[in-house]
Write a protein that holds these residues in place. Sequence first.
Motif, mmCIF file in Angstrom:
data_model
loop_
_atom_site.group_PDB
_atom_site.id
_atom_site.type_symbol
_atom_site.label_atom_id
_atom_site.label_comp_id
_atom_site.label_asym_id
_atom_site.label_seq_id
_atom_site.Cartn_x
_atom_site.Cartn_y
_atom_site.Cartn_z
ATOM 1 N N GLU A 1 17.748 5.702 -17.605
ATOM 2 C CA GLU A 1 17.254 6.763 -16.724
ATOM 3 C C GLU A 1 16.405 6.193 -15.589
ATOM 4 O O GLU A 1 16.451 6.682 -14.452
ATOM 5 N N PHE A 2 15.646 5.163 -15.895
ATOM 6 C CA PHE A 2 14.844 4.517 -14.844
ATOM 7 C C PHE A 2 15.780 3.894 -13.809
ATOM 8 O O PHE A 2 15.593 4.052 -12.596
ATOM 9 N N GLN A 3 16.805 3.201 -14.281
ATOM 10 C CA GLN A 3 17.763 2.590 -13.357
ATOM 11 C C GLN A 3 18.488 3.652 -12.532
ATOM 12 O O GLN A 3 18.737 3.476 -11.343
ATOM 13 N N ARG A 4 18.820 4.753 -13.182
ATOM 14 C CA ARG A 4 19.499 5.841 -12.468
ATOM 15 C C ARG A 4 18.595 6.412 -11.376
ATOM 16 O O ARG A 4 19.056 6.750 -10.272
ATOM 17 N N GLY A 5 17.282 6.484 -11.660
ATOM 18 C CA GLY A 5 16.332 6.999 -10.673
ATOM 19 C C GLY A 5 16.184 6.082 -9.476
ATOM 20 O O GLY A 5 16.206 6.532 -8.323
ATOM 21 N N THR A 6 16.060 4.768 -9.725
ATOM 22 C CA THR A 6 15.900 3.843 -8.593
ATOM 23 C C THR A 6 17.179 3.758 -7.771
ATOM 24 O O THR A 6 17.125 3.666 -6.537
ATOM 25 N N MET A 7 18.326 3.810 -8.430
ATOM 26 C CA MET A 7 19.592 3.772 -7.683
ATOM 27 C C MET A 7 19.786 5.051 -6.871
ATOM 28 O O MET A 7 20.379 5.021 -5.782
ATOM 29 N N ALA A 8 19.297 6.169 -7.380
ATOM 30 C CA ALA A 8 19.373 7.414 -6.611
ATOM 31 C C ALA A 8 18.575 7.296 -5.324
ATOM 32 O O ALA A 8 18.987 7.791 -4.263
ATOM 33 N N LEU A 9 17.427 6.623 -5.380
ATOM 34 C CA LEU A 9 16.629 6.399 -4.171
ATOM 35 C C LEU A 9 17.398 5.517 -3.191
ATOM 36 O O LEU A 9 17.450 5.793 -1.990
ATOM 37 N N LYS A 10 17.998 4.451 -3.717
ATOM 38 C CA LYS A 10 18.672 3.492 -2.846
ATOM 39 C C LYS A 10 19.852 4.132 -2.125
ATOM 40 O O LYS A 10 20.100 3.845 -0.945
ATOM 41 N N TYR A 11 20.583 4.999 -2.801
ATOM 42 C CA TYR A 11 21.791 5.580 -2.205
ATOM 43 C C TYR A 11 21.597 7.040 -1.790
ATOM 44 O O TYR A 11 22.565 7.793 -1.672
ATOM 45 N N ALA A 12 20.331 7.406 -1.543
ATOM 46 C CA ALA A 12 20.038 8.757 -1.062
ATOM 47 C C ALA A 12 20.710 8.995 0.288
ATOM 48 O O ALA A 12 20.881 8.062 1.089
ATOM 49 N N LYS A 13 21.054 10.245 0.532
ATOM 50 C CA LYS A 13 21.742 10.594 1.789
ATOM 51 C C LYS A 13 20.763 10.771 2.948
ATOM 52 O O LYS A 13 21.186 10.939 4.095
ATOM 53 N N LYS B 1 29.859 -5.249 -3.392
ATOM 54 C CA LYS B 1 29.808 -6.256 -4.434
ATOM 55 C C LYS B 1 29.039 -7.485 -3.947
ATOM 56 O O LYS B 1 28.957 -7.753 -2.756
ATOM 57 N N TYR B 2 28.504 -8.223 -4.925
ATOM 58 C CA TYR B 2 27.676 -9.379 -4.607
ATOM 59 C C TYR B 2 28.150 -10.595 -5.390
ATOM 60 O O TYR B 2 28.612 -10.473 -6.534
ATOM 61 N N LEU C 1 32.438 -12.022 -7.741
ATOM 62 C CA LEU C 1 31.956 -10.774 -7.143
ATOM 63 C C LEU C 1 31.750 -9.728 -8.237
ATOM 64 O O LEU C 1 32.643 -9.473 -9.049
ATOM 65 N N VAL C 2 30.560 -9.137 -8.240
ATOM 66 C CA VAL C 2 30.244 -8.095 -9.219
ATOM 67 C C VAL C 2 29.571 -6.939 -8.500
ATOM 68 O O VAL C 2 28.967 -7.110 -7.432
ATOM 69 N N ASP C 3 29.645 -5.749 -9.098
ATOM 70 C CA ASP C 3 28.942 -4.616 -8.506
ATOM 71 C C ASP C 3 27.537 -4.514 -9.100
ATOM 72 O O ASP C 3 27.187 -5.225 -10.052
ATOM 73 N N GLU C 4 26.729 -3.625 -8.531
ATOM 74 C CA GLU C 4 25.339 -3.500 -8.982
ATOM 75 C C GLU C 4 25.241 -3.023 -10.423
ATOM 76 O O GLU C 4 24.311 -3.395 -11.141
ATOM 77 N N GLN C 5 26.180 -2.187 -10.855
ATOM 78 C CA GLN C 5 26.121 -1.685 -12.217
ATOM 79 C C GLN C 5 26.254 -2.822 -13.226
ATOM 80 O O GLN C 5 25.602 -2.818 -14.279
ATOM 81 N N TYR C 6 27.091 -3.815 -12.898
ATOM 82 C CA TYR C 6 27.212 -4.979 -13.781
ATOM 83 C C TYR C 6 25.849 -5.672 -13.919
ATOM 84 O O TYR C 6 25.428 -6.034 -15.026
ATOM 85 N N LEU C 7 25.157 -5.871 -12.793
ATOM 86 C CA LEU C 7 23.846 -6.528 -12.830
ATOM 87 C C LEU C 7 22.821 -5.677 -13.559
ATOM 88 O O LEU C 7 21.972 -6.197 -14.297
#
Length: 795
Positions: A562-574, A706-707, A756-762
């Motif tokens: 849930e913490f990760q979901r919250g920070t990612m929501a901030l990063k990809y906010a519209k 991807k990174y 190459l990996v996506d953020e969810q993998y990390l």
Amino acid sequence: MPIYKVAVLGSGVMGSTIAAHLANAGIPSILLDIVPSSLLPEEEAAGLTLESPKVRNRIASANKAKLLKMKPAPLFVPEFAELIEVGNFEDDLHRLQEVDWVVEVVVERLDIKIDLFKKVCQNVRPGTIISSNTSGISLAAMSEGISEEHAPNFLGTHFFNPPRYMKLFELIPGPKTDPAVLKEVEEFAERVLGKGVVYAKDTPNFIGNRIGVYGLAATLKEMMSSGLTVDEVDALTGPIMGRPKSASFRTVDMVGLDTFVHVANNVGDNVPEEKEFFVMPEFIHTMIKNGWLGDKTGQGFYKRVRTEKGREILVLDPNTMEYVPRKKVKFASLDRAKNAGGLKDRVKALVNGKDAAAEFAWRVLRDVLIYSARLAPTIADDVTAIDNAMKWGYNWELGPFEMWDALGVKAVAERIKTEGGTVPEIVENLLAEGKESFYSKDEEGNPLYYGDGEYKATPVSPYSVNLKLAHKQGKKILGNSGASLIDLGDGVACLEFHSPNNSIGADILNMIHKSLEEVEKNYLGMVVGNQGKNFCVGANLMLIMLEAEDENWDDIDLMVREFQRGTMALKYAKKPVVAAPFGMTLGGGTEICLHAHGIQPAAETYMGLVELGVGLIPGGGGTKEMAIRAMEGVLPGVVVAPDYFYAQRFETVAMAKVSTSAEMARKLGFLRDSDRYSMNADHVIMDAKARVLDLARDFRPLVPKKYKVGGPGVRAFLEMALYGMKEGNFISEYDMHLGKKLAYAMTGGDKPAGALVDEQYLLDLEREMFMSLVGEPKTLDRIRHMLTKNKPLRN
């Protein structure tokens, strides 16, 4: 005229640290001092003469060099010293043509200041601001050295020491100062230097030192008459009374006993009717004679010694002039005050007790309240200036008039009368008009202060916002127990944390999602900020420990997700999100910031991913973000082994490094080059709002990408560094274990280099390593130690 460059005349501790703080603000300066009269042995050996520039600039150069060794550090980062040029009064006064402001910081002797000002006036351009940093010499007397042409630009600008950390800036008009110049310097001091500006009248010691030194003198007097000891007095005049932890005598040790006596004598010498208040007890003169001046001489009221038990702090017994062990201070009134709750209740409980401590505390407070109220019309334009001066210059929680209100103006006045004292005229007038306090509020909750027989609107900076007032004015959009969304106006909202210690829990994470949903529909963007003691101290450690002790692993895993979901929501906010941190911004607080589109911190922001200190790794996306930032260091198309870039970011997290300033946070990789910071902490939220509006003009939401990962080779490099640190006894076996877990997560686990990996993998890797550590006994020992001792355990 705008201020782009400054000359600081006098390179002693105060002059050099003023130049340092100017450098912190991005303002270059020329630091000048006298020419030495003789050569040092090493200068003679090098074949130098008194005409050599290196010799002639030696004093200013040496004092500039000392800036890099001072503690606390006067510079945000050492590199800022490059903004300070050095010179001397004989060769370089012509360079005053280059500057917009000349601030004098030489020895406190009127004749020397007048002579220097005459030379300054011969060398500056028309319109150049000229000021003195005197702590108490009359501006009117010094103006003898100021030509008629420059008199409108002459004023007093009193920084408090140390300039980087002390908020107070006393602005004192000279006899002919142009009001426009005063306003210009006020704006510069507040906005550029981050100061709290107080207008003071041209009286001995101005406001802060006039009342502060009187309070210390009154404390000395009462100690001698009451028979209390030095450590007992400090126990009664510290936080329990709304004063700093250094209380009375620890403060004098820090400032220097000689400085304290000099400032006290300045009032006694210039205000004959008050001389008796500032007469020092005989033991003070003995201390000065003995060289017991405080920290700078190794002993004062306190002395550190080595004993069989280790380092011990002894305290001076003024009756025997010997240092004795400190004792546990015990008074019934002090115990009641500690259990009374808030500051107002604590002070009431303290001064209304029936023992010697209560009587002492009352007498000291009473004398300061009477003195401040009696002096108010003489030293300041209004009561707010006096209260702010004491809060910003002496770190009092309440100024004198706020303390009158806290204790009850009528109650204090009646007690003074009962004891045969005289109630100051300003207090009598207030009560005669049927008013009961110096401060009030209007119907909308705006602050008012008492002056000239009526309540007036308290001046508010256009660069600041009061979130408590916003709540009272109905600007809360939505909220829960941990956070609220506040309307800042102009289409910008503020997500305000207000949980205990602003720690991150389910309530704050829930509000992140609800706030983003509201902002994306109805606002241009969002600030994440608050006005608590610190921005955020991280996740709720107590909850994590309790869940781990009960082996509720699924619940902890869900918390991390849930913490990760919250920070990612901030990063990809519209809509753009700007974090506005200040003070301690640790662990999860830093992770929130790392995922914002911009960070607008206060200059004094102490950021760090400190999770390894409690046996974990950052689990809210912080590990992932630092790995991404490591790879961003490699320029496109350039084949560079990423070891160096990973090593920088890895070390920051593995060593739980905390920045000592916002600029240092940039060096540690927490701030990007595009992030700016606010010199004035009061301005952070409004500056962040401006940043949101700027971003909103052409904002495009981030698109996931991807990174490349570092892979096993980079991990081996990091593990080799850990091994070296372990062998050198810099880290423990468990620190190395934690470091390996961090290295595994940061470098992409078992993926090959460049994969190459996506953020969810990390994020999954990060969470996996977090979960592998949270149940380990040594991690739980670290968490318990942090919760009980408030410091890390290195087991």
